[in-house]
Design a protein around this motif. Structure first.
Motif, PDB file in Angstrom:
ATOM      1  N   LYS A  21       0.854  -1.180   0.000  1.00 59.08           N
ATOM      2  CA  LYS A  21       0.000   0.000   0.000  1.00 59.08           C
ATOM      3  C   LYS A  21       0.894   1.235   0.000  1.00 59.08           C
ATOM      4  O   LYS A  21       1.697   1.435   0.910  1.00 59.08           O
ATOM      5  CB  LYS A  21      -0.910   0.004   1.228  1.00 59.08           C
ATOM      6  CG  LYS A  21      -1.810   1.236   1.338  1.00 59.08           C
ATOM      7  CD  LYS A  21      -2.839   1.276   0.229  1.00 59.08           C
ATOM      8  CE  LYS A  21      -3.823   2.436   0.425  1.00 59.08           C
ATOM      9  NZ  LYS A  21      -4.833   2.505  -0.646  1.00 59.08           N
ATOM     10  N   GLU A  22       0.743   2.058  -1.031  1.00 55.48           N
ATOM     11  CA  GLU A  22       1.577   3.253  -1.178  1.00 55.48           C
ATOM     12  C   GLU A  22       0.927   4.461  -0.517  1.00 55.48           C
ATOM     13  O   GLU A  22      -0.263   4.474  -0.225  1.00 55.48           O
ATOM     14  CB  GLU A  22       1.789   3.553  -2.666  1.00 55.48           C
ATOM     15  CG  GLU A  22       2.407   2.438  -3.470  1.00 55.48           C
ATOM     16  CD  GLU A  22       2.438   2.791  -4.939  1.00 55.48           C
ATOM     17  OE1 GLU A  22       3.418   3.413  -5.365  1.00 55.48           O
ATOM     18  OE2 GLU A  22       1.480   2.456  -5.652  1.00 55.48           O
ATOM     19  N   CYS A  23       1.752   5.476  -0.326  1.00 55.97           N
ATOM     20  CA  CYS A  23       1.296   6.808   0.080  1.00 55.97           C
ATOM     21  C   CYS A  23       0.557   6.814   1.417  1.00 55.97           C
ATOM     22  O   CYS A  23      -0.447   7.509   1.591  1.00 55.97           O
ATOM     23  CB  CYS A  23       0.413   7.427  -1.004  1.00 55.97           C
ATOM     24  SG  CYS A  23       1.169   7.483  -2.640  1.00 55.97           S
ATOM     25  N   THR A  53      -4.917   2.515   6.702  1.00 56.46           N
ATOM     26  CA  THR A  53      -5.615   1.938   5.557  1.00 56.46           C
ATOM     27  C   THR A  53      -6.504   0.831   6.089  1.00 56.46           C
ATOM     28  O   THR A  53      -6.457   0.522   7.287  1.00 56.46           O
ATOM     29  CB  THR A  53      -4.616   1.426   4.502  1.00 56.46           C
ATOM     30  OG1 THR A  53      -5.327   1.014   3.318  1.00 56.46           O
ATOM     31  CG2 THR A  53      -3.798   0.253   5.034  1.00 56.46           C
ATOM     32  N   SER A  54      -7.313   0.208   5.230  1.00 55.31           N
ATOM     33  CA  SER A  54      -8.298  -0.736   5.782  1.00 55.31           C
ATOM     34  C   SER A  54      -8.533  -1.963   4.909  1.00 55.31           C
ATOM     35  O   SER A  54      -9.376  -2.786   5.256  1.00 55.31           O
ATOM     36  CB  SER A  54      -9.645  -0.020   6.005  1.00 55.31           C
ATOM     37  OG  SER A  54     -10.112   0.547   4.790  1.00 55.31           O
ATOM     38  N   THR A  55      -7.809  -2.125   3.824  1.00 57.89           N
ATOM     39  CA  THR A  55      -8.029  -3.282   2.948  1.00 57.89           C
ATOM     40  C   THR A  55      -7.699  -4.581   3.678  1.00 57.89           C
ATOM     41  O   THR A  55      -6.638  -4.705   4.291  1.00 57.89           O
ATOM     42  CB  THR A  55      -7.160  -3.179   1.685  1.00 57.89           C
ATOM     43  OG1 THR A  55      -7.431  -1.936   1.042  1.00 57.89           O
ATOM     44  CG2 THR A  55      -7.458  -4.326   0.715  1.00 57.89           C
ATOM     45  N   PHE A  56      -8.584  -5.552   3.581  1.00 58.22           N
ATOM     46  CA  PHE A  56      -8.338  -6.859   4.185  1.00 58.22           C
ATOM     47  C   PHE A  56      -7.480  -7.663   3.212  1.00 58.22           C
ATOM     48  O   PHE A  56      -7.941  -8.090   2.154  1.00 58.22           O
ATOM     49  CB  PHE A  56      -9.656  -7.585   4.448  1.00 58.22           C
ATOM     50  CG  PHE A  56      -9.491  -8.888   5.202  1.00 58.22           C
ATOM     51  CD1 PHE A  56      -9.591  -8.927   6.582  1.00 58.22           C
ATOM     52  CD2 PHE A  56      -9.222 -10.066   4.528  1.00 58.22           C
ATOM     53  CE1 PHE A  56      -9.447 -10.110   7.285  1.00 58.22           C
ATOM     54  CE2 PHE A  56      -9.077 -11.262   5.205  1.00 58.22           C
ATOM     55  CZ  PHE A  56      -9.181 -11.287   6.589  1.00 58.22           C
ATOM     56  N   CYS A  57      -6.220  -7.863   3.555  1.00 55.37           N
ATOM     57  CA  CYS A  57      -5.324  -8.608   2.670  1.00 55.37           C
ATOM     58  C   CYS A  57      -4.162  -9.165   3.476  1.00 55.37           C
ATOM     59  O   CYS A  57      -3.872  -8.715   4.582  1.00 55.37           O
ATOM     60  CB  CYS A  57      -4.817  -7.735   1.525  1.00 55.37           C
ATOM     61  SG  CYS A  57      -3.768  -6.361   2.026  1.00 55.37           S
ATOM     62  N   GLY A  58      -3.478 -10.138   2.883  1.00 54.06           N
ATOM     63  CA  GLY A  58      -2.353 -10.776   3.545  1.00 54.06           C
ATOM     64  C   GLY A  58      -2.496 -12.285   3.471  1.00 54.06           C
ATOM     65  O   GLY A  58      -3.332 -12.820   2.747  1.00 54.06           O
ATOM     66  N   THR A  59      -1.679 -12.989   4.230  1.00 53.04           N
ATOM     67  CA  THR A  59      -1.683 -14.448   4.280  1.00 53.04           C
ATOM     68  C   THR A  59      -2.191 -14.876   5.651  1.00 53.04           C
ATOM     69  O   THR A  59      -1.736 -14.341   6.673  1.00 53.04           O
ATOM     70  CB  THR A  59      -0.263 -14.984   4.016  1.00 53.04           C
ATOM     71  OG1 THR A  59       0.159 -14.553   2.717  1.00 53.04           O
ATOM     72  CG2 THR A  59      -0.234 -16.507   4.077  1.00 53.04           C
ATOM     73  N   PRO A  60      -3.151 -15.815   5.717  1.00 50.84           N
ATOM     74  CA  PRO A  60      -3.845 -16.113   6.977  1.00 50.84           C
ATOM     75  C   PRO A  60      -2.949 -16.280   8.200  1.00 50.84           C
ATOM     76  O   PRO A  60      -3.233 -15.701   9.261  1.00 50.84           O
ATOM     77  CB  PRO A  60      -4.598 -17.413   6.656  1.00 50.84           C
ATOM     78  CG  PRO A  60      -4.901 -17.294   5.197  1.00 50.84           C
ATOM     79  CD  PRO A  60      -3.695 -16.606   4.597  1.00 50.84           C
TER      80      PRO A  60
END
Length: 339
Positions: free
Chosen positions: A154-156, A163-170
């Motif tokens: 996530k830039e900037c 930020t709030s995006t749900f992402c990544g590896t469990p």
């Protein structure tokens, strides 16, 4: 290690008529037939447009840092996007950890310090990495860390922003991400703690084969550290894996908090950055053609003829898809990092 030229701008992407503009093209004539396709060394998932965009932008910002993979070229055809990256053949950290099950503290400390240096640099550019895990940590031919795969960056994000995006590896998701709360760069320090824990103990800290139970563990189970570790290691793990991101180590002064922890008291950070410290493990590769640290499942596979196929209609970016305008890039000779 490669890096991007200072003169190549990296504007924020814009959309027009459904296209994504990634900025000016440094080498509009590069094409697949300019390269020899030798071996398959791995495969990944198809990337979404915004992930590809983020990865390309971050790769261009990996300016002269020793522990981040560098971008040499990027180009496109109507059917494919190509990244030409530094070749790193010392193996994934995941590969070595699977083989050895766990590392002694000095080795884990060395890798953790080099990864922390890379994460701290990305944070200095207002980039949150968001997908730190052993599969994304490579070793070069000398045994130094090379962080790769920037598709979830996530830039900037300014130091006080979230930020709030749900992402990544469990296995490595931070509690605030699971709670779908706004999160900041401290999420990367949680992941660093999870990777350090795995290096020392063989599994991520809250691992369970039942993903729902694992999420429950991440959210509510107290951190359990098996015996046999130094007080410094235990304290660092407790600090990095604090469930409250506001109290987590790294939440105040970011990378400086990590550098100053007693676990790293034996590390000269300037020597580390300039690779003057001898890695604790030598991959013992015999040259670029040595593929012993890659899975034979990939290396024994024939290179698909379609990978380097470039019909006349694909010969240059003038005939390429307009979905990634300005995607192409070529590194200048002056931008190679002396290592």
């Amino acid at each position: 290690m490669a890096s991007s030229p200072a003169g190549v701008p990296s504007p924020q992407p814009s959309r027009a008529n459904g296209s994504i503009n990634l900025g000016p093209s440094a080498n509009p004539n590069a094409r697949p037939t300019d390269f020899d396709f030798l071996k398959v060394i791995g495969k990944g998932n198809y990337g979404k447009q915004n992930h590809i965009m983020a990865e390309r932008n971050v790769l261009l910002k990996n300016v002269r840092h020793p522990f981040l993979v560098g971008l040499r070229y990027s180009f496109q055809t109507p059917e494919k996007l190509y990244f030409v990256l530094d070749y790193v053949n010392g193996g994934e950290l995941f590969f070595h950890l699977q083989r050895e099950r766990r590392f002694l503290e000095p080795r884990a400390r060395f890798y953790t310090a080099e990864v922390a240096s890379a994460i701290g640099y990305l944070h200095s550019l207002n980039i949150i990495y968001r997908d730190l895990k052993p599969e994304n940590i490579l070793l070069d031919c000398q045994g130094h860390v090379v962080l790769t795969d920037f598709g979830l960056c996530k830039e900037c994000v300014e130091p006080e922003e979230t930020t709030s995006t749900f992402c990544g590896t469990p296995e490595y998701l931070a509690p605030e991400v699971l709670r779908k709360e706004p999160y900041d760069r401290a999420v990367d320090w949680w992941c660093l703690g999870a990777v350090l824990y795995e290096m020392l103990h063989g599994l991520p800290p809250f691992f369970n084969s039942d993903v729902a139970q694992m999420y429950e563990n991440i959210l509510h189970q107290p951190l359990q550290i098996p015996g046999g570790r130094t007080v410094a290691a235990c304290d660092l793990l407790q600090g990095l894996l604090h469930k409250d991101q506001r109290q987590r180590l790294g939440s105040k002064a970011d990378f400086l908090d990590i550098k100053d922890h007693v676990f790293f008291s034996s590390i000269n950070w300037d020597d580390l950055y300039h690779k003057r410290l001898t890695p604790p493990f030598n991959p013992n590769v015999e040259g670029p053609a040595d593929l012993k640290h890659f899975d034979p499942e990939f290396t024994q596979e024939a290179v698909s003829k379609s990978i380097g196929c470039t019909p006349d209609t694909m010969a240059s970016s003038s005939g390429a898809s307009s979905a990634f305008l300005g995607f192409s890039y070529a590194q200048d000779d002056d931008d190679i990092l002396d290592s």
